[in-house]
Write a protein that holds these residues in place. Structure first.
Motif, PDB file in Angstrom:
ATOM      1  N   GLU A 109       7.626  -4.593  -3.063  1.00 39.59           N
ATOM      2  CA  GLU A 109       6.212  -4.627  -3.426  1.00 39.59           C
ATOM      3  C   GLU A 109       5.487  -5.793  -2.763  1.00 39.59           C
ATOM      4  O   GLU A 109       4.342  -5.671  -2.314  1.00 39.59           O
ATOM      5  N   THR A 110       6.172  -6.930  -2.666  1.00 39.72           N
ATOM      6  CA  THR A 110       5.552  -8.108  -2.038  1.00 39.72           C
ATOM      7  C   THR A 110       5.276  -7.858  -0.560  1.00 39.72           C
ATOM      8  O   THR A 110       4.195  -8.168  -0.053  1.00 39.72           O
ATOM      9  N   ALA A 111       6.255  -7.308   0.124  1.00 39.31           N
ATOM     10  CA  ALA A 111       6.109  -7.075   1.566  1.00 39.31           C
ATOM     11  C   ALA A 111       5.016  -6.043   1.847  1.00 39.31           C
ATOM     12  O   ALA A 111       4.138  -6.259   2.689  1.00 39.31           O
ATOM     13  N   THR A 112       5.063  -4.915   1.147  1.00 39.22           N
ATOM     14  CA  THR A 112       4.093  -3.859   1.438  1.00 39.22           C
ATOM     15  C   THR A 112       2.667  -4.308   1.137  1.00 39.22           C
ATOM     16  O   THR A 112       1.734  -3.986   1.889  1.00 39.22           O
ATOM     17  N   LEU A 113       2.471  -5.070   0.059  1.00 31.96           N
ATOM     18  CA  LEU A 113       1.129  -5.560  -0.245  1.00 31.96           C
ATOM     19  C   LEU A 113       0.627  -6.492   0.850  1.00 31.96           C
ATOM     20  O   LEU A 113      -0.551  -6.441   1.222  1.00 31.96           O
ATOM     21  N   SER A 114       1.527  -7.311   1.406  1.00 30.37           N
ATOM     22  CA  SER A 114       1.103  -8.307   2.394  1.00 30.37           C
ATOM     23  C   SER A 114       0.555  -7.654   3.660  1.00 30.37           C
ATOM     24  O   SER A 114      -0.312  -8.231   4.327  1.00 30.37           O
ATOM     25  N   TYR A 115       1.051  -6.471   4.025  1.00 29.31           N
ATOM     26  CA  TYR A 115       0.502  -5.819   5.218  1.00 29.31           C
ATOM     27  C   TYR A 115      -0.250  -4.529   4.892  1.00 29.31           C
ATOM     28  O   TYR A 115      -0.383  -3.628   5.700  1.00 29.31           O
ATOM     29  N   GLY A 116      -0.787  -4.443   3.659  1.00 32.66           N
ATOM     30  CA  GLY A 116      -1.796  -3.448   3.352  1.00 32.66           C
ATOM     31  C   GLY A 116      -1.350  -2.107   2.852  1.00 32.66           C
ATOM     32  O   GLY A 116      -2.116  -1.144   2.932  1.00 32.66           O
ATOM     33  N   TYR A 117      -0.135  -2.014   2.311  1.00 30.97           N
ATOM     34  CA  TYR A 117       0.300  -0.765   1.692  1.00 30.97           C
ATOM     35  C   TYR A 117       0.529  -1.003   0.194  1.00 30.97           C
ATOM     36  O   TYR A 117       0.673  -2.138  -0.253  1.00 30.97           O
TER      37      TYR A 117
END
Length: 579
Positions: free
Chosen positions: A399-407
């Motif tokens: 969740e952290t990674a996807t939020l950081s690049y807009g997903y």
């Protein structure tokens, strides 16, 4: 037998007589009272059968752009109605009436016969006063006219999604026409007339109540910029075979929406073949995952945490990052260490994810929330959606990674434009407005000014650095922005569609003193490519170039003037001439 009972019970007989006398007396008194003392009662009932109040239509308020150019005006029209019972006495003129109305005589006759017992039926609505008068001059028994107003939209399809439209009764049904219905709608007046028992007008007595016109509404839209944005977005959809698109332009200082266009669109002046999908104001209703356009906000969270500086580097080798069963990949395939600016230039998902793991998903969430993502914009537009910005009690790596690049989140084009206007306004958030703002509104500092300034410089390099998004450049100006390419989620099943993308670009300019923020979303380009830097960036460059010139914004990236060489001729002091 009756006489015998009366003789036996005289008090009953007298009681009946007394009651009869009292009833006759009450009736006589009421007659005298109505005729002599309370005359208003009979007058009111008489007037109810002869005096009528017919409505006087109210002029709906004008809608203009910020410079006073009309976007919606009301024009007088004539509506023809008929008394079906009276029409039966003029059957000889039905053919002539049908021809004047432009209707097929046989179907017209069937309709009149079916409504023979009705005292009111519409014949036709929305005729010009001249057309209506020509038909009334035929003197067909039972045909009458009503003065009404019809809405006309000079900008047509260019401003349709913002302005909206009214229904046949002149009530707002879409867009600003609906949002400001109470402001635009006038108050009908009343005219007192005398009519006979058949409803025919005998005398026009007086105006009992004057109609009150609606108020004028000045929008924040600049019609010049609206035309510019409409043209460039339409051309991009044609060039890349895209399904739909949206463009939003915001004044950084005031929060005014200067342009809002969508494709496909429609002509509000002719809605006979209108497709419902064309009516959607996609910029405010359609939500989508914004992809890499979110990386500047993740980078803001990193700088604000104090754990990262713009010059720090991240090792992105080998261009992939494994998280459980998921693999994060970089399209640019960078293998060496990247600075924070390089991560934005290369749009590295791996680099952004590693930074996000260090600062945590909550800090990124807070920055995105502060710039208005997942929040109501306050525009009050009918049907506007707020999107979704997820927050978790425990932020896992995925969740952290996807939020950081807009997903994993969803936004609207309006929210995206507003978020970039915050970066352009040195970290200050100003409420958006679709109505013209006549004084500088209040703003709130949501990102530290020093950090917002650093992000501005980084986004300028995204466009101007070697390998940057050069298609977004604007001659004569320094501009900043970020492209994004997001896969479309599947509605019928889990995961994403194959070969279905949204091409995005968001930015602002000029960097030296930002004035305009623009967000562009192009849905499912099908030919010539689908990356945001290829499809949406050129639209940004063309629209920003035209807008800055129309707004008379001074260039901040002109080459220095070349020194002027002045040739001097030597003079012979003895002869006084040139050597």
């Amino acid at each position: 037998m009756i006489g015998l009972e009366g003789a036996l019970y005289p008090w009953r007989f007298r009681l009946v007589l007394l009651v009869l006398v009292l009833m006759v007396g009450a009736i006589a008194w009421r007659i005298v009272d109505l005729q002599v003392f309370d005359q208003r009662f009979l007058q009111a009932h008489g007037d109810a059968r002869s005096v009528r109040h017919i409505p006087i239509p109210a002029h709906r308020g004008l809608i203009t752009d910020r410079n006073g150019e009309p976007l919606a005006v009301s024009t007088p029209v004539t509506t023809l109605w008929a008394n079906g019972k009276e029409l039966q006495s003029g059957k000889a003129q039905w053919a002539e009436l049908a021809a004047a109305l432009g209707q097929e005589p046989k179907a017209f006759n069937v309709r009149l016969q079916a409504n023979a017992e009705r005292e009111f039926m519409y014949l036709v609505r929305g005729l010009t006063p001249e057309q209506g008068q020509r038909i009334l001059d035929l003197k067909v028994p039972g045909v009458y006219g009503i003065e009404e107003f019809r809405r006309f939209y000079p900008a047509g399809e260019v401003a349709a999604h913002v302005v909206g439209f009214t229904d046949i009764d002149d009530r707002g049904r879409e867009g600003m026409e609906l949002a400001f219905e109470d402001w635009l709608a006038g108050v009908p007046g009343k005219r007192q007339v005398l009519k006979d028992r058949r409803g025919r007008l005998i005398k026009d007595v007086q105006v009992a109540q004057n109609a009150k016109a609606g108020k004028t509404l000045a929008l924040s839209i600049d019609l010049r910029l609206q035309y510019l944005a409409h043209r460039e977005l339409r051309n991009a959809l044609i060039e890349f075979g895209a399904k739909a698109g949206s463009l939003v332009m915001v004044d950084v200082r005031t929060g005014e929406v200067l342009a809002m266009v969508n494709q496909p669109t429609y002509n509000p002046n002719n809605r006979r073949s209108l497709q419902p999908a064309a009516m959607r104001n996609r910029a405010m209703i359609d939500v989508f995952e914004p992809g890499s356009t979110m990386k500047p906000f993740s980078m803001s969270a990193a700088l604000e945490s104090g754990r990262w500086k713009a010059t720090d580097t991240v090792d992105v080798y080998p261009g992939t990052l494994k998280i459980g069963k998921y693999t994060i990949r970089d399209v640019s395939r960078s293998t060496g260490p990247l600075t924070l600016t390089d991560i934005l230039i290369k749009s590295s998902n791996v680099g952004m994810s590693k930074i996000a793991f260090d600062i945590g998903g909550q800090s990124i969430f807070e920055v995105m929330q502060q710039v208005g993502l997942g929040q109501d914009t306050g525009l009050g537009f009918p049907g506007e959606r707020v999107g979704n910005l997820p927050n978790y009690r425990e932020w896992r790596k995925a969740e952290t990674a996807t939020l950081s690049y807009g997903y994993g989140l969803s936004v609207t084009a309006v929210q995206l434009a507003h978020a970039y206007s915050v970066l352009a306004n040195n970290g200050r958030s100003t409420h958006l407005s679709l109505a013209r703002v006549d004084r500088k509104p209040d703003s709130v500092q949501v990102i530290p000014e020093a950090i917002a300034t650093v992000i501005q410089g980084m986004l300028q390099q995204v466009i101007e650095a070697p390998g940057g998004v050069y298609r977004a450049k604007v001659p004569g100006y320094h501009v900043a922005g970020k492209s994004g390419t997001a896969r479309k989620a599947s509605v019928s099943s889990r995961g994403y569609k194959d070969n279905a993308y949204r091409s995005l670009f968001a930015g602002f300019g000029p960097v030296s003193d930002p004035r305009i923020a623009v967000a562009i979303v192009i849905d499912e380009p099908s030919q010539g490519g689908y990356y945001g830097g290829l499809v949406s960036a050129p639209v940004f460059g063309k629209v920003m170039a035209g807008a800055l010139r129309l707004m008379n914004v001074a260039p901040d990236n002109l080459p220095p003037p070349e020194p002027v060489k002045v040739e001097t001729a030597a003079v012979d002091p003895l002869k006084g001439g040139r050597i």
